[in-house]
Design a protein around this motif. Structure first.
Motif, PDB file in Angstrom:
ATOM      1  N   ASP A  79      27.496  42.586  20.769  1.00 21.92           N
ATOM      2  CA  ASP A  79      26.027  42.600  20.784  1.00 21.92           C
ATOM      3  C   ASP A  79      25.485  41.390  20.030  1.00 21.92           C
ATOM      4  O   ASP A  79      24.542  40.715  20.474  1.00 21.92           O
ATOM      5  CB  ASP A  79      25.487  43.883  20.150  1.00 21.92           C
ATOM      6  N   GLY A  80      26.072  41.079  18.900  1.00 19.39           N
ATOM      7  CA  GLY A  80      25.657  39.912  18.115  1.00 19.39           C
ATOM      8  C   GLY A  80      25.920  38.610  18.841  1.00 19.39           C
ATOM      9  O   GLY A  80      25.111  37.681  18.780  1.00 19.39           O
ATOM     10  N   VAL A  81      27.040  38.528  19.550  1.00 17.82           N
ATOM     11  CA  VAL A  81      27.370  37.320  20.306  1.00 17.82           C
ATOM     12  C   VAL A  81      26.347  37.092  21.416  1.00 17.82           C
ATOM     13  O   VAL A  81      25.885  35.972  21.640  1.00 17.82           O
ATOM     14  CB  VAL A  81      28.808  37.420  20.880  1.00 17.82           C
ATOM     15  N   VAL A  82      25.965  38.140  22.120  1.00 16.70           N
ATOM     16  CA  VAL A  82      24.988  38.026  23.199  1.00 16.70           C
ATOM     17  C   VAL A  82      23.629  37.588  22.650  1.00 16.70           C
ATOM     18  O   VAL A  82      22.964  36.700  23.200  1.00 16.70           O
ATOM     19  CB  VAL A  82      24.871  39.354  23.984  1.00 16.70           C
ATOM     20  N   VAL A  83      23.202  38.182  21.535  1.00 13.74           N
ATOM     21  CA  VAL A  83      21.917  37.816  20.930  1.00 13.74           C
ATOM     22  C   VAL A  83      21.943  36.360  20.468  1.00 13.74           C
ATOM     23  O   VAL A  83      20.995  35.603  20.678  1.00 13.74           O
ATOM     24  CB  VAL A  83      21.572  38.766  19.757  1.00 13.74           C
ATOM     25  N   LEU A  84      23.023  35.921  19.849  1.00 11.68           N
ATOM     26  CA  LEU A  84      23.155  34.541  19.383  1.00 11.68           C
ATOM     27  C   LEU A  84      23.135  33.553  20.551  1.00 11.68           C
ATOM     28  O   LEU A  84      22.474  32.522  20.492  1.00 11.68           O
ATOM     29  CB  LEU A  84      24.442  34.380  18.570  1.00 11.68           C
ATOM     30  N   ALA A  85      23.834  33.870  21.632  1.00  7.64           N
ATOM     31  CA  ALA A  85      23.850  32.997  22.811  1.00  7.64           C
ATOM     32  C   ALA A  85      22.457  32.884  23.423  1.00  7.64           C
ATOM     33  O   ALA A  85      22.019  31.794  23.819  1.00  7.64           O
ATOM     34  CB  ALA A  85      24.844  33.516  23.839  1.00  7.64           C
ATOM     35  N   ALA A  86      21.732  33.996  23.504  1.00  9.48           N
ATOM     36  CA  ALA A  86      20.376  33.960  24.052  1.00  9.48           C
ATOM     37  C   ALA A  86      19.453  33.124  23.167  1.00  9.48           C
ATOM     38  O   ALA A  86      18.610  32.364  23.662  1.00  9.48           O
ATOM     39  CB  ALA A  86      19.834  35.380  24.208  1.00  9.48           C
ATOM     40  N   ALA A  87      19.600  33.235  21.845  1.00 15.43           N
ATOM     41  CA  ALA A  87      18.755  32.462  20.925  1.00 15.43           C
ATOM     42  C   ALA A  87      19.047  30.968  21.044  1.00 15.43           C
ATOM     43  O   ALA A  87      18.124  30.141  21.058  1.00 15.43           O
ATOM     44  CB  ALA A  87      18.972  32.937  19.496  1.00 15.43           C
ATOM     45  N   ILE A  88      20.317  30.593  21.164  1.00 17.09           N
ATOM     46  CA  ILE A  88      20.680  29.178  21.319  1.00 17.09           C
ATOM     47  C   ILE A  88      20.149  28.624  22.631  1.00 17.09           C
ATOM     48  O   ILE A  88      19.618  27.512  22.682  1.00 17.09           O
ATOM     49  CB  ILE A  88      22.216  29.017  21.209  1.00 17.09           C
ATOM     50  N   LEU A  89      20.254  29.379  23.699  1.00 13.37           N
ATOM     51  CA  LEU A  89      19.737  28.947  25.000  1.00 13.37           C
ATOM     52  C   LEU A  89      18.221  28.769  24.967  1.00 13.37           C
ATOM     53  O   LEU A  89      17.685  27.787  25.480  1.00 13.37           O
ATOM     54  CB  LEU A  89      20.135  29.954  26.079  1.00 13.37           C
ATOM     55  N   ALA A  90      17.507  29.696  24.345  1.00 15.89           N
ATOM     56  CA  ALA A  90      16.050  29.599  24.245  1.00 15.89           C
ATOM     57  C   ALA A  90      15.630  28.396  23.411  1.00 15.89           C
ATOM     58  O   ALA A  90      14.697  27.664  23.764  1.00 15.89           O
ATOM     59  CB  ALA A  90      15.480  30.886  23.647  1.00 15.89           C
ATOM     60  N   LEU A  91      16.313  28.151  22.311  1.00 20.72           N
ATOM     61  CA  LEU A  91      15.993  27.014  21.458  1.00 20.72           C
ATOM     62  C   LEU A  91      16.260  25.695  22.168  1.00 20.72           C
ATOM     63  O   LEU A  91      15.449  24.767  22.115  1.00 20.72           O
ATOM     64  CB  LEU A  91      16.800  27.092  20.161  1.00 20.72           C
ATOM     65  N   GLY A  92      17.367  25.601  22.865  1.00 19.55           N
ATOM     66  CA  GLY A  92      17.678  24.385  23.614  1.00 19.55           C
ATOM     67  C   GLY A  92      16.668  24.102  24.710  1.00 19.55           C
ATOM     68  O   GLY A  92      16.260  22.962  24.919  1.00 19.55           O
ATOM     69  N   THR A  93      16.248  25.131  25.407  1.00 18.29           N
ATOM     70  CA  THR A  93      15.244  24.967  26.452  1.00 18.29           C
ATOM     71  C   THR A  93      13.906  24.523  25.869  1.00 18.29           C
ATOM     72  O   THR A  93      13.249  23.626  26.398  1.00 18.29           O
ATOM     73  CB  THR A  93      15.068  26.281  27.232  1.00 18.29           C
ATOM     74  N   ALA A  94      13.503  25.121  24.756  1.00 18.01           N
ATOM     75  CA  ALA A  94      12.238  24.741  24.113  1.00 18.01           C
ATOM     76  C   ALA A  94      12.277  23.297  23.643  1.00 18.01           C
ATOM     77  O   ALA A  94      11.308  22.551  23.829  1.00 18.01           O
ATOM     78  CB  ALA A  94      11.950  25.680  22.941  1.00 18.01           C
ATOM     79  N   LEU A  95      13.369  22.856  23.059  1.00 14.45           N
ATOM     80  CA  LEU A  95      13.473  21.471  22.601  1.00 14.45           C
ATOM     81  C   LEU A  95      13.449  20.493  23.770  1.00 14.45           C
ATOM     82  O   LEU A  95      12.819  19.431  23.690  1.00 14.45           O
ATOM     83  CB  LEU A  95      14.749  21.283  21.777  1.00 14.45           C
ATOM     84  N   ALA A  96      14.106  20.827  24.861  1.00 13.75           N
ATOM     85  CA  ALA A  96      14.109  19.949  26.028  1.00 13.75           C
ATOM     86  C   ALA A  96      12.715  19.813  26.622  1.00 13.75           C
ATOM     87  O   ALA A  96      12.306  18.732  27.047  1.00 13.75           O
ATOM     88  CB  ALA A  96      15.086  20.476  27.078  1.00 13.75           C
ATOM     89  N   LEU A  97      11.955  20.887  26.648  1.00  9.72           N
ATOM     90  CA  LEU A  97      10.604  20.836  27.194  1.00  9.72           C
ATOM     91  C   LEU A  97       9.644  20.097  26.273  1.00  9.72           C
ATOM     92  O   LEU A  97       8.741  19.397  26.729  1.00  9.72           O
ATOM     93  CB  LEU A  97      10.083  22.245  27.465  1.00  9.72           C
ATOM     94  N   LEU A  98       9.814  20.234  24.980  1.00 16.19           N
ATOM     95  CA  LEU A  98       8.921  19.576  24.032  1.00 16.19           C
ATOM     96  C   LEU A  98       9.170  18.082  23.943  1.00 16.19           C
ATOM     97  O   LEU A  98       8.243  17.306  23.731  1.00 16.19           O
ATOM     98  CB  LEU A  98       9.059  20.204  22.643  1.00 16.19           C
TER      99      LEU A  98
END
Length: 133
Positions: free
Chosen positions: A13-32
């Protein structure tokens, strides 16, 4: 009546949450980030008035545009970016915006209905920047 089991988080469960957070952060940085702007397009009432290739300018260049009964003076600089230098509109919001430097940014003068938008331009070979799908 049957009791429901008590659910507790496990390692996966922790691995899935961490992967989702990393993906969201990477997407936000790429868009900004947006990328470096190569061209500036000036629109009045949705019609393109002018397009300036920033990487082809030898130095700062100043041009004036009229829209909605107001005059907007735009400064194009290959090093600084683009800004509205002065405008005779009452609000002066476009002047206070300051320099814009990266793609996907824009300066809007609502009373004059003028938009100055930075764009990424074309690639070296004139093709698309990326193809998805």
């Amino acid at each position: 009546m049957r009791r429901l089991p008590i659910l507790r988080p496990v390692l996966w469960d922790g691995v899935v949450v961490l992967a989702a957070a990393i993906l969201a952060l990477g997407t936000a940085l790429a868009l900004l980030r947006g990328g470096e702007a190569r061209a500036a397009a000036v629109y009045a009432d949705g019609t393109e008035l002018d397009r300036v290739a920033l990487d082809r300018l030898e130095g700062p260049e100043i041009r004036s545009y009229v829209g909605g009964g107001y005059t907007v003076t735009v400064e194009f600089d290959p090093d600084q970016g683009v800004r509205v230098q002065k405008a005779d509109c009452p609000t002066q919001d476009c002047v206070r915006t300051g320099w814009i430097r990266s793609g996907r940014q824009a300066v809007v003068c609502l009373p004059a209905r003028i938009v100055v938008r930075l764009e990424g331009g074309e690639t070296e070979d004139g093709g698309p920047d990326a193809v998805i799908g």
